[in-house]
Design a protein around this motif. Structure first.
Motif, PDB file in Angstrom:
ATOM      1  N   ARG A 198      15.299  32.146  13.938  1.00 53.74           N
ATOM      2  CA  ARG A 198      16.100  30.923  14.004  1.00 53.74           C
ATOM      3  C   ARG A 198      15.719  29.942  12.895  1.00 53.74           C
ATOM      4  NH1 ARG A 198      15.030  30.009  20.306  1.00 53.74           N
ATOM      5  NH2 ARG A 198      12.999  30.775  19.567  1.00 53.74           N
ATOM      6  N   GLY A 205      20.748  22.670  18.198  1.00 54.63           N
ATOM      7  CA  GLY A 205      20.432  23.725  17.251  1.00 54.63           C
ATOM      8  C   GLY A 205      21.315  23.792  16.029  1.00 54.63           C
ATOM      9  N   ASN A 255      14.071  24.795  18.521  1.00 52.74           N
ATOM     10  CA  ASN A 255      15.333  25.466  18.203  1.00 52.74           C
ATOM     11  C   ASN A 255      16.574  24.642  18.539  1.00 52.74           C
ATOM     12  OD1 ASN A 255      15.275  25.599  20.959  1.00 52.74           O
ATOM     13  ND2 ASN A 255      15.500  27.806  21.107  1.00 52.74           N
ATOM     14  N   SER A 284      20.533  32.625  13.834  1.00 50.08           N
ATOM     15  CA  SER A 284      19.687  32.922  14.995  1.00 50.08           C
ATOM     16  C   SER A 284      19.274  34.389  15.010  1.00 50.08           C
ATOM     17  CB  SER A 284      20.437  32.584  16.303  1.00 50.08           C
ATOM     18  OG  SER A 284      21.673  33.284  16.377  1.00 50.08           O
TER      19      SER A 284
END
Length: 353
Positions: A205, A264, A246, A219
């Motif tokens: 990520r 994210g 994340n 990701s």
């Protein structure tokens, strides 16, 4: 009438209600003084450290609050073992411009080098290359990236917490290494814009930002990319970003822009930096406190996740390219003219050089 007896001056006692009021005021004053002393002790200020060079300093990295490195123009490499109280000139890895420095541990470091285009002897010579040290920056070995566009500049390099290497730059170029930097592979990128900042929270990520309001998110370690669309940021150049995990991250760029994401990178919200100067780097030490630096010696600070930003005095008008924090109370910023600023407790004489 005086009868010859001595008189004892009368002592007047305060009424109980006034005595209680006076006691309360005294206690409040003591609490305020104690709190003020605590706030002052925990506060900090930016002061210039003696670099011993006028080189344009482009990057800084600290392994902990004491051990750090700075790189810049004409191969400038400086090191400190005491948090910047003193900086020592180290053997130059190269005579070329050193754009970035990163250490994956105490011994293993990487430098991104950029050649002056007029120094290239053939059209096949690469414009940029990497150098690697395995002894804490005392000696460096050149590492060329095979298959790289010889004309494309790379601007930064770093390693994820799991040990995967990343370097990137012009033309949307992204390279990754899974063997400690021995071999590098170019990944497919959804943009041709210059990439200027990047970070990964693990091997899979990560995010990259750059010119043209570019924000990329992956990701799966770069196999696929999500390109964020920010109509309100059209024409903005994002220069750097900082992610704590994340989901929570910030990016900064031209014109003083700051954006934050809480999911994210799927969506981003603009924040008010209170400045219009270009911001070149950003670093958050936790979910509340963060710093950004930029042109004209600009330093801005937040204590509430970026809901409010305040301008902090830096003592310089030189552009500040990078900022680094080893922990909440030990930070540094570097820039033009050999500028190194140290941040620490307000009363710390070690930073006042």
């Amino acid at each position: 009438m005086d009868n010859g007896k001595s008189r004892t001056p009368a002592v007047r006692s305060l009424p109980p209600c006034r005595l209680a009021s006076a006691s309360f005021l005294l206690l409040a004053a003591l609490c305020f003084f104690s709190t003020s002393r605590q706030v002052f002790a925990q506060g900090g200020s930016w002061v210039r450290q003696s670099a011993g060079t006028l080189a344009w300093l482009h990057s800084i990295f600290f392994f902990d609050r004491n051990r750090g490195w700075v790189v810049g123009s004409k191969g400038a490499l400086l090191g400190t073992e005491d948090g910047g109280r003193s900086w020592q000139t180290k053997p130059r890895p190269s005579e070329d411009v050193l754009r970035d420095i990163y250490f994956s541990d105490e011994l293993n470091g990487w430098v991104v080098c950029e050649r002056n285009i007029y120094d290239l002897k053939t059209k096949q010579e690469p414009r940029t290359y990497l150098m690697n040290s395995t002894d804490g920056g005392e000696h460096w070995k050149r590492v060329d990236i095979r298959g790289a566009d010889v004309d494309a500049r790379l601007v930064r390099a770093f390693f994820s917490p799991g040990g995967r290497g990343w370097t990137f730059g012009e033309g949307g170029a992204i390279y990754t290494s899974s063997d400690a930097g021995k071999n590098w592979v170019r990944l497919q990128s959804p943009t041709r814009h210059l990439l200027l900042g990047g970070t990964f929270v693990d091997d899979d990520r990560g995010w990259f930002v750059g010119a043209g309001a570019t924000i990329l998110q992956t990701s799966d370690g770069g196999e696929t990319w999500h390109l964020s669309l920010l109509p309100a940021a059209k024409g903005i150049r994002f220069n750097s970003l900082s992610f704590l995990n994340n989901r929570l991250g910030w990016t900064v760029g031209s014109g003083g822009v700051i954006y934050r994401t809480v999911n994210g990178g799927r969506t981003w919200q603009a924040q008010n930096s209170t400045v219009s100067a270009d911001l070149f780097d950003v670093k958050f030490v936790d979910e509340s406190e963060g710093w950004a630096v930029g042109a004209e010696g600009t330093v801005v600070h937040t204590n509430d996740g970026g809901l409010h930003w305040t301008v902090e005095p830096s003592g310089t008008t030189h552009p500040l390219e990078r900022v680094f924090f080893a922990d909440r109370t030990h930070g540094w910023a570097v820039g033009f003219g050999g500028t190194i600023l140290g941040y620490g407790p307000a009363a710390a004489p070690s930073l006042r050089k």
